[in-house]
Write a protein that holds these residues in place. Structure first.
Motif, PDB file in Angstrom:
ATOM      1  N   MET A 162      -4.270 -13.019   0.198  1.00 41.50           N
ATOM      2  CA  MET A 162      -3.146 -12.941  -1.161  1.00 41.50           C
ATOM      3  C   MET A 162      -3.206 -11.436  -1.416  1.00 41.50           C
ATOM      4  O   MET A 162      -4.022 -10.460  -1.170  1.00 41.50           O
ATOM      5  N   PHE A 163      -2.273 -11.227  -2.241  1.00 44.76           N
ATOM      6  CA  PHE A 163      -1.896  -9.724  -2.803  1.00 44.76           C
ATOM      7  C   PHE A 163      -1.321  -9.773  -3.998  1.00 44.76           C
ATOM      8  O   PHE A 163      -1.225 -10.737  -4.679  1.00 44.76           O
ATOM      9  N   THR A 164      -1.716  -8.638  -4.952  1.00 42.20           N
ATOM     10  CA  THR A 164      -1.566  -8.425  -6.324  1.00 42.20           C
ATOM     11  C   THR A 164      -0.139  -7.770  -6.542  1.00 42.20           C
ATOM     12  O   THR A 164       0.240  -7.996  -7.447  1.00 42.20           O
ATOM     13  N   GLY A 165       0.623  -7.415  -5.600  1.00 43.29           N
ATOM     14  CA  GLY A 165       1.915  -6.494  -5.895  1.00 43.29           C
ATOM     15  C   GLY A 165       1.660  -5.091  -6.509  1.00 43.29           C
ATOM     16  O   GLY A 165       2.648  -4.550  -6.826  1.00 43.29           O
ATOM     17  N   ILE A 166       0.403  -4.555  -6.505  1.00 42.62           N
ATOM     18  CA  ILE A 166       0.346  -3.191  -6.872  1.00 42.62           C
ATOM     19  C   ILE A 166       0.193  -2.635  -5.652  1.00 42.62           C
ATOM     20  O   ILE A 166      -0.898  -2.420  -4.840  1.00 42.62           O
ATOM     21  N   GLY A 195       2.860 -12.534   0.533  1.00 46.43           N
ATOM     22  CA  GLY A 195       3.263 -11.625   1.566  1.00 46.43           C
ATOM     23  C   GLY A 195       4.233 -12.586   2.484  1.00 46.43           C
ATOM     24  O   GLY A 195       4.738 -12.041   3.396  1.00 46.43           O
ATOM     25  N   HIS A 196       4.652 -13.646   2.007  1.00 39.60           N
ATOM     26  CA  HIS A 196       5.571 -14.213   2.817  1.00 39.60           C
ATOM     27  C   HIS A 196       6.852 -14.160   2.300  1.00 39.60           C
ATOM     28  O   HIS A 196       7.310 -14.628   1.106  1.00 39.60           O
ATOM     29  N   VAL A 197       7.782 -13.376   3.050  1.00 38.19           N
ATOM     30  CA  VAL A 197       9.268 -12.879   2.233  1.00 38.19           C
ATOM     31  C   VAL A 197      10.128 -13.991   2.318  1.00 38.19           C
ATOM     32  O   VAL A 197      10.274 -14.765   3.323  1.00 38.19           O
TER      33      VAL A 197
END
Length: 204
Positions: A1-5, A101-103
């Motif tokens: 998972m990512f935070t978008g920062i 992270g899945h476009v």
């Protein structure tokens, strides 16, 4: 998972292409290339890729044909700058919103307005994805968590502050460029659930 920062900007050094697969050598800032394990996930312009090897400041990633088709990675060339974020760890501050992270899609830039100390970028998405885009909602563009501004049909804009322009590649973008889009998962779930119940979003 990512935070978008977005944690920084990295440089595409080399791309090797074989049938159905491209391998990217990407040079990271020195302070961001430490303690990276093989198999780790890194967001490259919003696309989750796996580290396959490391040589100094360069991390290597493979992208299969489907990833190249659905994202902007297939258009990258040596010298291009990309946004990156290493995967979040339990306990990290979530400064943006949770991303996989899945476009989902790409969007085209149709207008850019740059008044003093501001930047507004307008995007056009395929009509099928417009149903998940709402004013003041979340969206991830090239891996950056952003708040949606105005929405008209399948177009929307975002307003960027100077710090966002400094810390990301958005300052490099021009009209006609294409970006990666990840729709907010909670918004998508709510819209799809309401649609199944017969409460579909009315056309704009």
């Amino acid at each position: 998972m990512f935070t978008g920062i977005v944690q920084g900007i990295a440089i595409v050094d080399e791309i090797s292409a074989v049938s159905g697969l491209s391998s990217f050598s990407i040079r990271f800032p020195e302070d961001q290339a430490h303690n990276v394990t093989i198999g780790a996930s890194v967001s490259i312009d919003g696309t989750c890729l796996t580290v396959t090897r490391q040589e100094g400041q360069n991390l290597y990633f493979d992208a299969m044909q489907e990833t190249l088709r659905l994202t902007t990675l297939g258009k990258l060339k040596p010298g291009d700058r990309i946004n990156f974020e290493r995967a979040a760890r339990i306990g990290d501050e979530i400064g943006g919103h949770l991303l996989s992270g899945h476009v989902h899609s790409t969007a085209d830039i149709v207008a850019i307005d740059r008044p003093e100390n501001n930047c507004t970028i307008e995007f056009e998405v395929p009509q099928a994805w417009a149903r998940y885009i709402f004013p003041k909602g979340y969206i991830a563009i090239n891996g950056a968590s952003l708040t949606i501004g105005d929405v008209t049909d399948n177009r929307f804009n975002v307003h960027l502050i100077p710090e966002t322009l400094r810390a990301t590649t958005f300052a490099d973008l021009t009209v006609g460029d294409r970006v990666n889009i990840e729709i907010d998962s909670q918004t998508q779930t709510i819209v799809d659930t309401l649609a199944r119940m017969g409460y579909d979003r009315p056309p704009s």
